[in-house]
Design an enzyme around this catalytic site. Structure first.
Site, PDB file in Angstrom:
ATOM      1  N   SER A 166     134.969 -10.221  50.815  1.00 32.30           N
ATOM      2  CA  SER A 166     135.920  -9.656  49.856  1.00 32.30           C
ATOM      3  C   SER A 166     135.400  -8.294  49.425  1.00 32.30           C
ATOM      4  O   SER A 166     134.392  -8.205  48.720  1.00 32.30           O
ATOM      5  CB  SER A 166     136.063 -10.580  48.645  1.00 32.30           C
ATOM      6  OG  SER A 166     136.739 -11.756  49.016  1.00 32.30           O
ATOM      7  N   LYS A 171     143.918 -10.293  48.750  1.00 27.96           N
ATOM      8  CA  LYS A 171     142.876 -11.053  48.046  1.00 27.96           C
ATOM      9  C   LYS A 171     142.807 -10.629  46.584  1.00 27.96           C
ATOM     10  O   LYS A 171     142.652 -11.463  45.693  1.00 27.96           O
ATOM     11  CB  LYS A 171     141.517 -10.839  48.723  1.00 27.96           C
ATOM     12  CG  LYS A 171     140.333 -11.560  48.065  1.00 27.96           C
ATOM     13  CD  LYS A 171     140.377 -13.072  48.235  1.00 27.96           C
ATOM     14  CE  LYS A 171     139.331 -13.790  47.400  1.00 27.96           C
ATOM     15  NZ  LYS A 171     137.984 -13.777  47.972  1.00 27.96           N
ATOM     16  N   LYS A 211     134.139  -8.485  38.475  1.00 28.59           N
ATOM     17  CA  LYS A 211     134.082  -7.595  39.647  1.00 28.59           C
ATOM     18  C   LYS A 211     135.445  -7.541  40.334  1.00 28.59           C
ATOM     19  O   LYS A 211     135.943  -6.463  40.692  1.00 28.59           O
ATOM     20  CB  LYS A 211     133.012  -8.082  40.638  1.00 28.59           C
ATOM     21  CG  LYS A 211     132.776  -7.138  41.816  1.00 28.59           C
ATOM     22  CD  LYS A 211     132.056  -7.809  42.982  1.00 28.59           C
ATOM     23  CE  LYS A 211     133.021  -8.613  43.845  1.00 28.59           C
ATOM     24  NZ  LYS A 211     132.484  -9.015  45.162  1.00 28.59           N
TER      25      LYS A 211
END
Lengths: 295, 295
Positions: free
Chosen positions: A98, A172, A240
């Protein structure tokens, strides 16, 4: 390609190891490498060949899969550690980490210049999904490349092409934004239930099966009711992800007010309330804390 | 009570009519009344007796069920139109309308003084759930009263006691808050997907089955992708629900920042953008509009 590919698999951590096992079980030839060598070695018993370096793993592979911590780690593997240089012409590099969509697009451009193909294909579903081969795989890149790699990807989960290079990473982030905001929604509902004199556990149970139903109400709602903040998905990773959501939004020139609010609140949970390593359902603690302070 | 009750059913509109039919199908004796008489008359063919007034319907009933537009309408039926006065001692009044928790508590207190029992039992699941008898029924009140009424309620759906008087209405507001915020979450994700260069329909498909999965992603996500704003659940009702969420939060002395933001944004959709009668998934239009205006 034939149904059975030669695959270099770089990064055999919590997610990568069970994913590599799915590929081996599907009959592919898999050469593994991991920064901590013991984690790669553990796959030898499953039939993997263990390489001493990324370059050694990649030499001769049809497909190179990476799943590591962030964009810097992918870039390092590809260029500083020689994976791109060692690759045979026309190989497909599938990054399942990711990372930021902009980094995925840059990597794809650089691979293209080197005569290689790139797919960004991050996943959702956690280690249970990796073990069961039921990951949601969000793939960005050329349609022909994704179709070519489909038999390999489908050994690990359900594959959907969502657009060009970087679109998989963007998907994502969309996923992570929904997760964070829905945790916020469930937190407010259960907090209101408790403070308004209802039984939060019974409210969660009562509203399941209606329009409020979600995986988050089910799983994280249960955590909130039980005040079980053991991760799971640590809040620092959720922060994050939200930073990356806002970076992608900024790059696309759009304002996302719910994501923005959730980013501020996870920042407070992680940096002011000591919740970095708590599960992201611990956003509930931020809601409690803000209701103790005069505003 | 015996398994078969004598039930007065006041309010046989879109939700009430199929709910009353479920009671008739379960073998209960049902006396119906509706402000627009034709809607009650339509149930005669299903075996209902049609009353000329609320008081006539209530006389002799073990259980009185109301499902009307708001708290004022319930209060009017109970007191101005003589339902309470006509009730036999010990009857159970079950209000299945969606009203404010504070009004539900007041009504319960007044019924108690009149020697009657009150349950607030709003529902989620829409007309499909009403027809199938699969509504989520969120019940507030005395546990003994709810157990007593359970055989009747279970003909209409799945019953959960969530707390004392008013708690059922509070649970409904929790449900509505989650619905509104989750629509906001799905809107941001699909908007980011579109503006960031991915295919929103494919992104929605890709992330289903992961942690982002919800009824809203499924149903309202599909509406957003198709830009189908036909209701469904009109935005003006969603705004009313959020007003009630904030009123309940204020009464409980809590701040709910996501609900607060969604209330402001549905207010803008309904009052500034002409979206009152559009489905609540049209919150997506508010997100588009705010991204056209300089902030």
């Amino acid at each position: 390609m034939s149904d059975k590919a030669i695959i270099a698999f770089l990064g055999t951590g919590l997610m990568g190891a069970p994913m590599a096992r799915r590929l081996l079980a599907a009959g592919h030839e898999v050469v593994v490498w991991n920064r901590t060598a013991a984690k790669a070695q553990a796959l030898a018993g499953d039939g993997a060949r263990v390489a001493a370096s990324p370059a050694e793993a990649v030499a001769g592979a049809d497909i190179v899969i990476t799943i590591v911590s962030d964009g810097a780690a992918v870039t390092d593997l590809y260029f500083a550690q020689g994976a791109v240089e060692a690759a045979r012409p026309g190989a497909i590099f599938i990054d399942m980490s990711s990372i930021q969509p902009s980094v995925a697009r840059d990597l794809a451009a650089r691979l293209g210049e080197a005569g290689l193909h790139a797919i960004d294909a991050p996943v959702s579903g956690g280690t249970p999904g990796a073990e069961a081969g039921t990951l949601a795989i969000m793939a960005g890149g050329e349609a022909a490349d994704i179709e070519h790699a489909r038999p390999v990807l489908e050994a690990m989960g359900r594959v959907t092409r969502v657009g060009p290079h970087g679109a998989g990473q963007l998907a994502k982030l969309c996923n992570q934004a929904i997760v964070a905001i829905t945790i916020g929604a469930v937190s407010e509902a259960l907090f209101l239930a408790e403070k308004g004199g209802a039984d939060p556990a019974a409210v969660r149970d009562a509203i399941r099966g209606g329009f409020a139903e979600s995986r988050i109400l089910d799983l994280h709602g249960a955590r909130i009711v039980a005040r079980d903040w053991s991760p799971g998905g640590p809040s620092t990773l959720q922060l994050k992800d939200l930073d990356n959501v806002l970076a992608a939004a900024s790059e696309a020139g759009v304002d996302l007010p719910l994501s923005r609010q959730m980013r501020e609140r996870y920042h407070a949970l992680v940096h002011d309330l000591g919740g970095a390593e708590l599960d992201h359902s611990a956003l509930y603690l931020e809601l409690e804390a803000r209701n103790l302070s005069p505003t």
